[in-house]
Structures are given as C-alpha cells and as structure tokens.
Design a protein around this motif. Structure first.
Motif, PDB file in Angstrom:
ATOM      1  N   ASP A 183       0.891  -1.253  -0.009  1.00  0.00           N
ATOM      2  CA  ASP A 183       0.001   0.064  -0.087  1.00  0.00           C
ATOM      3  C   ASP A 183       0.905   1.390   0.031  1.00  0.00           C
ATOM      4  OD1 ASP A 183      -3.042   0.943   0.593  1.00  0.00           O
ATOM      5  OD2 ASP A 183      -1.286   2.232   1.674  1.00  0.00           O
ATOM      6  N   ALA A 184       0.562   1.966  -0.813  1.00  0.00           N
ATOM      7  CA  ALA A 184       1.433   3.373  -0.870  1.00  0.00           C
ATOM      8  C   ALA A 184       1.335   4.375   0.201  1.00  0.00           C
ATOM      9  CB  ALA A 184       0.836   4.145  -2.032  1.00  0.00           C
ATOM     10  N   ASP A 185       0.165   4.392   0.753  1.00  0.00           N
ATOM     11  CA  ASP A 185      -0.043   5.193   1.942  1.00  0.00           C
ATOM     12  C   ASP A 185       1.040   4.638   3.225  1.00  0.00           C
ATOM     13  OD1 ASP A 185      -1.726   6.966   0.723  1.00  0.00           O
ATOM     14  OD2 ASP A 185      -3.273   6.075   1.283  1.00  0.00           O
ATOM     15  N   VAL A 186       0.639   3.472   3.349  1.00  0.00           N
ATOM     16  CA  VAL A 186       1.505   2.693   4.421  1.00  0.00           C
ATOM     17  C   VAL A 186       2.859   2.898   4.170  1.00  0.00           C
ATOM     18  CG1 VAL A 186       2.014   0.623   5.643  1.00  0.00           C
ATOM     19  CG2 VAL A 186      -0.358   1.218   5.130  1.00  0.00           C
ATOM     20  N   ARG A 187       3.269   2.708   3.028  1.00  0.00           N
ATOM     21  CA  ARG A 187       4.671   2.715   2.632  1.00  0.00           C
ATOM     22  C   ARG A 187       5.283   4.222   2.795  1.00  0.00           C
ATOM     23  NH1 ARG A 187       4.334   0.887  -2.074  1.00  0.00           N
ATOM     24  NH2 ARG A 187       4.173   2.727  -3.407  1.00  0.00           N
ATOM     25  N   ASP A 188       4.619   5.234   2.389  1.00  0.00           N
ATOM     26  CA  ASP A 188       5.028   6.568   2.707  1.00  0.00           C
ATOM     27  C   ASP A 188       5.175   6.895   4.372  1.00  0.00           C
ATOM     28  OD1 ASP A 188       5.035   7.162  -0.054  1.00  0.00           O
ATOM     29  OD2 ASP A 188       3.136   8.188   0.246  1.00  0.00           O
ATOM     30  N   ALA A 189       4.124   6.342   5.220  1.00  0.00           N
ATOM     31  CA  ALA A 189       4.339   6.298   6.532  1.00  0.00           C
ATOM     32  C   ALA A 189       5.456   5.695   7.066  1.00  0.00           C
ATOM     33  CB  ALA A 189       2.862   5.898   7.099  1.00  0.00           C
ATOM     34  N   LEU A 190       5.852   4.573   6.404  1.00  0.00           N
ATOM     35  CA  LEU A 190       6.894   3.802   7.023  1.00  0.00           C
ATOM     36  C   LEU A 190       8.252   4.469   6.742  1.00  0.00           C
ATOM     37  CD1 LEU A 190       5.873   0.274   6.146  1.00  0.00           C
ATOM     38  CD2 LEU A 190       6.218   1.086   8.372  1.00  0.00           C
ATOM     39  N   ALA A 191       8.367   5.108   5.312  1.00  0.00           N
ATOM     40  CA  ALA A 191       9.561   5.945   4.900  1.00  0.00           C
ATOM     41  C   ALA A 191       9.749   7.030   5.780  1.00  0.00           C
ATOM     42  CB  ALA A 191       9.275   6.229   3.350  1.00  0.00           C
ATOM     43  N   ALA A 192       8.543   7.746   6.142  1.00  0.00           N
ATOM     44  CA  ALA A 192       8.763   8.917   6.611  1.00  0.00           C
ATOM     45  C   ALA A 192       9.402   8.615   8.217  1.00  0.00           C
ATOM     46  CB  ALA A 192       7.257   9.528   7.162  1.00  0.00           C
ATOM     47  N   GLU A 193       9.089   7.483   9.102  1.00  0.00           N
ATOM     48  CA  GLU A 193       9.900   7.248  10.060  1.00  0.00           C
ATOM     49  C   GLU A 193      11.355   7.033   9.887  1.00  0.00           C
ATOM     50  OE1 GLU A 193       8.376   7.783  12.924  1.00  0.00           O
ATOM     51  OE2 GLU A 193       6.591   8.086  11.993  1.00  0.00           O
ATOM     52  N   TYR A 194      11.672   6.155   8.930  1.00  0.00           N
ATOM     53  CA  TYR A 194      12.897   6.021   8.370  1.00  0.00           C
ATOM     54  C   TYR A 194      13.592   7.255   8.473  1.00  0.00           C
ATOM     55  CZ  TYR A 194      12.629   0.768   8.399  1.00  0.00           C
ATOM     56  OH  TYR A 194      12.664  -0.464   8.449  1.00  0.00           O
ATOM     57  N   ALA A 195      12.941   8.111   7.597  1.00  0.00           N
ATOM     58  CA  ALA A 195      13.763   9.346   7.494  1.00  0.00           C
ATOM     59  C   ALA A 195      14.137  10.344   8.830  1.00  0.00           C
ATOM     60  CB  ALA A 195      12.842  10.420   6.526  1.00  0.00           C
ATOM     61  N   ALA A 196      12.951  10.344   9.530  1.00  0.00           N
ATOM     62  CA  ALA A 196      13.179  10.863  10.919  1.00  0.00           C
ATOM     63  C   ALA A 196      14.211  10.222  11.628  1.00  0.00           C
ATOM     64  CB  ALA A 196      11.715  11.084  11.515  1.00  0.00           C
ATOM     65  N   TRP A 197      14.329   8.998  11.509  1.00  0.00           N
ATOM     66  CA  TRP A 197      15.494   8.426  12.379  1.00  0.00           C
ATOM     67  C   TRP A 197      16.688   8.618  11.956  1.00  0.00           C
ATOM     68  CZ3 TRP A 197      15.216   2.240  12.363  1.00  0.00           C
ATOM     69  CH2 TRP A 197      16.072   1.691  13.121  1.00  0.00           C
ATOM     70  N   ARG A 198      16.923   8.505  10.481  1.00  0.00           N
ATOM     71  CA  ARG A 198      18.131   8.685   9.728  1.00  0.00           C
ATOM     72  C   ARG A 198      18.678  10.308  10.129  1.00  0.00           C
ATOM     73  NH1 ARG A 198      15.789   6.109   5.487  1.00  0.00           N
ATOM     74  NH2 ARG A 198      16.095   8.379   4.326  1.00  0.00           N
ATOM     75  N   GLY A 199      17.620  11.377   9.861  1.00  0.00           N
ATOM     76  CA  GLY A 199      17.723  12.693  10.092  1.00  0.00           C
ATOM     77  C   GLY A 199      18.285  13.024  11.424  1.00  0.00           C
ATOM     78  N   ALA A 200      17.448  12.462  12.651  1.00  0.00           N
ATOM     79  CA  ALA A 200      18.114  12.783  14.036  1.00  0.00           C
ATOM     80  C   ALA A 200      19.712  12.384  14.171  1.00  0.00           C
ATOM     81  CB  ALA A 200      17.186  12.159  14.980  1.00  0.00           C
ATOM     82  N   ILE A 201      20.121  11.347  13.582  1.00  0.00           N
ATOM     83  CA  ILE A 201      21.278  10.847  13.786  1.00  0.00           C
ATOM     84  C   ILE A 201      22.176  11.799  12.813  1.00  0.00           C
ATOM     85  CG2 ILE A 201      23.210   8.962  13.267  1.00  0.00           C
ATOM     86  CD1 ILE A 201      20.883   7.083  13.473  1.00  0.00           C
ATOM     87  N   ALA A 202      21.765  12.165  11.518  1.00  0.00           N
ATOM     88  CA  ALA A 202      22.789  13.000  10.998  1.00  0.00           C
ATOM     89  C   ALA A 202      22.828  14.506  11.494  1.00  0.00           C
ATOM     90  CB  ALA A 202      22.132  13.132   9.407  1.00  0.00           C
ATOM     91  N   GLU A 203      21.851  14.872  11.984  1.00  0.00           N
ATOM     92  CA  GLU A 203      21.648  16.101  12.640  1.00  0.00           C
ATOM     93  C   GLU A 203      22.796  16.347  13.842  1.00  0.00           C
ATOM     94  OE1 GLU A 203      18.648  18.670  15.720  1.00  0.00           O
ATOM     95  OE2 GLU A 203      17.825  17.303  14.097  1.00  0.00           O
ATOM     96  N   ARG A 204      22.924  14.924  14.827  1.00  0.00           N
ATOM     97  CA  ARG A 204      23.685  14.989  15.794  1.00  0.00           C
ATOM     98  C   ARG A 204      25.168  14.965  15.189  1.00  0.00           C
ATOM     99  NH1 ARG A 204      24.293  13.973  21.255  1.00  0.00           N
ATOM    100  NH2 ARG A 204      26.398  15.021  21.535  1.00  0.00           N
ATOM    101  N   LEU A 205      25.195  14.249  14.186  1.00  0.00           N
ATOM    102  CA  LEU A 205      26.610  14.129  13.658  1.00  0.00           C
ATOM    103  C   LEU A 205      27.024  15.629  13.028  1.00  0.00           C
ATOM    104  CD1 LEU A 205      26.182  10.902  11.703  1.00  0.00           C
ATOM    105  CD2 LEU A 205      27.668  11.182  13.530  1.00  0.00           C
ATOM    106  N   ARG A 206      26.423  16.235  12.543  1.00  0.00           N
ATOM    107  CA  ARG A 206      26.755  17.541  12.144  1.00  0.00           C
ATOM    108  C   ARG A 206      26.952  18.511  13.237  1.00  0.00           C
ATOM    109  NH1 ARG A 206      22.312  16.736   8.451  1.00  0.00           N
ATOM    110  NH2 ARG A 206      22.806  16.289   6.394  1.00  0.00           N
ATOM    111  N   ALA A 207      26.069  18.405  14.269  1.00  0.00           N
ATOM    112  CA  ALA A 207      26.337  18.971  15.364  1.00  0.00           C
ATOM    113  C   ALA A 207      27.709  18.836  16.220  1.00  0.00           C
ATOM    114  CB  ALA A 207      25.406  19.093  16.345  1.00  0.00           C
ATOM    115  N   ASP A 208      28.054  17.538  16.117  1.00  0.00           N
ATOM    116  CA  ASP A 208      29.316  17.086  16.696  1.00  0.00           C
ATOM    117  C   ASP A 208      30.638  17.370  16.150  1.00  0.00           C
ATOM    118  OD1 ASP A 208      27.999  15.871  18.920  1.00  0.00           O
ATOM    119  OD2 ASP A 208      28.367  13.847  18.245  1.00  0.00           O
ATOM    120  N   GLY A 209      30.290  17.610  14.709  1.00  0.00           N
ATOM    121  CA  GLY A 209      31.568  17.976  13.656  1.00  0.00           C
ATOM    122  C   GLY A 209      32.325  16.596  13.707  1.00  0.00           C
ATOM    123  N   ALA A 210      31.584  15.480  13.649  1.00  0.00           N
ATOM    124  CA  ALA A 210      32.205  14.196  13.680  1.00  0.00           C
ATOM    125  C   ALA A 210      33.067  13.969  12.431  1.00  0.00           C
ATOM    126  CB  ALA A 210      31.165  12.911  13.943  1.00  0.00           C
TER     127      ALA A 210
END
Length: 202
Positions: free
Chosen positions: A126-153
């Motif tokens: 289902d496309a709607d369910v797929r979009d909802a799942l993809a949004a959760e992965y995007a939030a997960w990856r985005g939070a890690i990337a945001e912290r990596l940038r803040a750290d200047g890792a």
C-alpha cells in the motif's frame, strides 16, 4: 428516605482508542499485520466492533495510526532521544546497540524491530502505508545526521546523511538476523565494526 443515585456511565473514548492501539501494535509485532484480524483486536482490547470502527474505520487506518503513534514513539524513545542526549553521536549510537542487546537477552526472545517488521510485510502492499514507514526511517536517519553535524564528527564529515543511513541499515539488518536466529549475536557483532568506523578505542 435516602435518595439513590444511578451509577455513572464511564465514557472514555480516548482511553478506548489508546487500548486498541496498544493491542494492535503488540499483535502486529508478535503475529504480523496479515495474521491479525479486526476480530482478534476487538477481543483482546475488550471493545465492541462499533467502538473500534468509530476510531479506526478500516484495518489500514489502524495500521497507519500504529505507525504514527506507537512505532514512531518507539523509534523516538529508543533512538532519537538517546542519540540527541548522549555526550556524542558515536556514544549514543553504541548505547542503543548495547541497550537493545541487554533488553533482548533479559527478555529471552527477539520479536524484531517494529518498524522493520511492518516494512517487510507492508511496504509493497500500500502506497500510503509505505509513505508512513518511509517517513519514520527519514526521521530516524535525520536525527542521527543532525547530531553528527552538531558534533562535527570527523568520521562522518563527508556525508553525515550517508553515515546515518549505514547505522540505521546496520541496526535494522542485525535485528532481522537476531529475529531469525533468536539471538542478539548479530547486534553484538556490529559493535566492534561501529567502533572502528567511528574511530573509537575498543
């Protein structure tokens, strides 16, 4: 003569909705979305079919609510909050792997990642369910990337987003292996690899 008062009828639609979501989230995790019927959820939640359908007119609507209100919360609490609150992104990432291993071993069973389980079962259905799942992965990856940038890792300077995707993929894959093997060994094997990737001493 003393007057008697008729018993007050308890009407708690918000509580009923939460109960249905809790039952559905657990059932989707343990049995799978396809193997869980609305009748199963009605029975386990102790509600009527009409009450359930008032809040969730379809099984798909219930799945979308589970993703946005239960799976999302678990990802936020397990990963996002931990990584953002840790002394560094690297320490936060390792802390999640370590805590997950401890939890699985204490429990003695592996049900898998709730987001991963639903993705494997429903992303192509289902496309709607797929979009909802993809949004959760995007939030997960985005939070890690945001912290990596803040750290200047240094280990992630060339691509914080790419490194975040590697971490999420490593965790998701290891959880799938752990579920198949009913063992946390795959997660344990990731830790020394992550330490090397993040330039941390053993």
């Amino acid at each position: 003569m003393p007057t008697t008062t008729a018993p007050t009828r308890k009407n708690d639609p918000a509580g009923l909705r939460r109960r249905v979501l809790d039952v559905a989230a657990q059932a989707f995790q343990t049995s799978g979305y396809g193997a869980t019927s609305i009748h199963d959820i009605v029975r386990e939640a102790g509600v009527t079919g009409g009450a359930l359908h008032h809040h969730f007119p379809s099984k798909k609507a219930l799945a979308l609510a589970v993703i946005s209100e239960r799976v999302s919360t678990e990802v936020a609490q397990t990963w996002i909050a931990t990584v953002l609150a840790a002394p560094s992104a690297a320490e936060g990432i390792l802390a999640v792997f370590t805590c997950t291993i401890d939890h699985l071993e204490a429990r003695g069973a592996v049900q898998g990642c709730p987001l991963g389980n639903l993705t494997l079962e429903l992303a192509l259905a289902d496309a709607d369910v797929r979009d909802a799942l993809a949004a959760e992965y995007a939030a997960w990856r985005g939070a890690i990337a945001e912290r990596l940038r803040a750290d200047g890792a240094a280990f992630a300077q060339t691509s914080p987003d790419g490194f975040a995707t590697v971490v999420v993929a490593m965790f998701s894959g290891a959880m799938s292996i752990a579920k198949a093997e009913q063992s946390a060994d795959a997660l344990k094997a990731c830790i020394p690899q992550l330490r090397r990737m993040m330039d941390l001493r053993a």
